[in-house]
Scaffold this motif. Sequence first.
Motif, PDB file in Angstrom:
ATOM      1  N   ARG A   6      -9.252  -6.648 -18.436  1.00  0.00           N
ATOM      2  CA  ARG A   6      -8.807  -7.891 -19.060  1.00  0.00           C
ATOM      3  C   ARG A   6      -9.985  -8.625 -19.698  1.00  0.00           C
ATOM      4  O   ARG A   6      -9.887  -9.107 -20.821  1.00  0.00           O
ATOM      5  N   LYS A   7     -11.118  -8.664 -19.015  1.00  0.00           N
ATOM      6  CA  LYS A   7     -12.314  -9.321 -19.555  1.00  0.00           C
ATOM      7  C   LYS A   7     -12.817  -8.586 -20.797  1.00  0.00           C
ATOM      8  O   LYS A   7     -13.224  -9.203 -21.776  1.00  0.00           O
ATOM      9  N   ASP A  10     -10.490  -9.472 -23.624  1.00  0.00           N
ATOM     10  CA  ASP A  10     -10.783 -10.826 -24.108  1.00  0.00           C
ATOM     11  C   ASP A  10     -12.020 -10.826 -25.005  1.00  0.00           C
ATOM     12  O   ASP A  10     -12.037 -11.457 -26.059  1.00  0.00           O
ATOM     13  N   GLU A  14     -12.102 -11.692 -29.025  1.00  0.00           N
ATOM     14  CA  GLU A  14     -13.003 -12.727 -29.538  1.00  0.00           C
ATOM     15  C   GLU A  14     -13.882 -12.154 -30.644  1.00  0.00           C
ATOM     16  O   GLU A  14     -14.086 -12.782 -31.686  1.00  0.00           O
ATOM     17  N   LYS A 129      -8.417 -18.629 -31.432  1.00  0.00           N
ATOM     18  CA  LYS A 129      -7.587 -18.190 -30.318  1.00  0.00           C
ATOM     19  C   LYS A 129      -8.392 -18.055 -29.036  1.00  0.00           C
ATOM     20  O   LYS A 129      -7.881 -18.215 -27.952  1.00  0.00           O
ATOM     21  N   PHE A 130      -9.662 -17.738 -29.198  1.00  0.00           N
ATOM     22  CA  PHE A 130     -10.489 -17.456 -28.032  1.00  0.00           C
ATOM     23  C   PHE A 130     -11.734 -18.315 -28.044  1.00  0.00           C
ATOM     24  O   PHE A 130     -12.645 -18.070 -28.820  1.00  0.00           O
TER      25      PHE A 130
END
Length: 138
Positions: A6-7, A10, A14, A129-130
Amino acid sequence: MFEAMRKELDGLLELQEDTEQKIAQLKQAIISFAPLARESNDSPMAFWDEALSAITGTGMTDGIRRILSAVYPKKLSPVDIKEQLKGTGQDLSGHKNVMASIHSTLKRMLENEEITISDDGLTYGWRRKFGVKLSEMK
């Protein structure tokens, strides 16, 4: 393992957003410098005409997206957006009232949470978004 994936996702999302912002900035730069390239004898005209057509041949919503993402984190007023659209060669002749079309587009983009509003509704900016940009991370 799930948390690590998940990281990583993300981080990649980004990075994708940063890349899309850089692409928008380069498109804006190409549009700005295209008249100079046309004057140069060593620049193939067909290339520049094709590149500009690909960049500017978008609708108003895509044009506003491109402009706001390119100037992020700066915010623009609707009048500034109109001038940017005209400056990039956006064809606005199909709109009876350009400012009404811009306001309508901005309202729809705001409802879709694509952009942010500031200064008591006077300026609009791109919504990342990030979080923060990778270049701002330590």
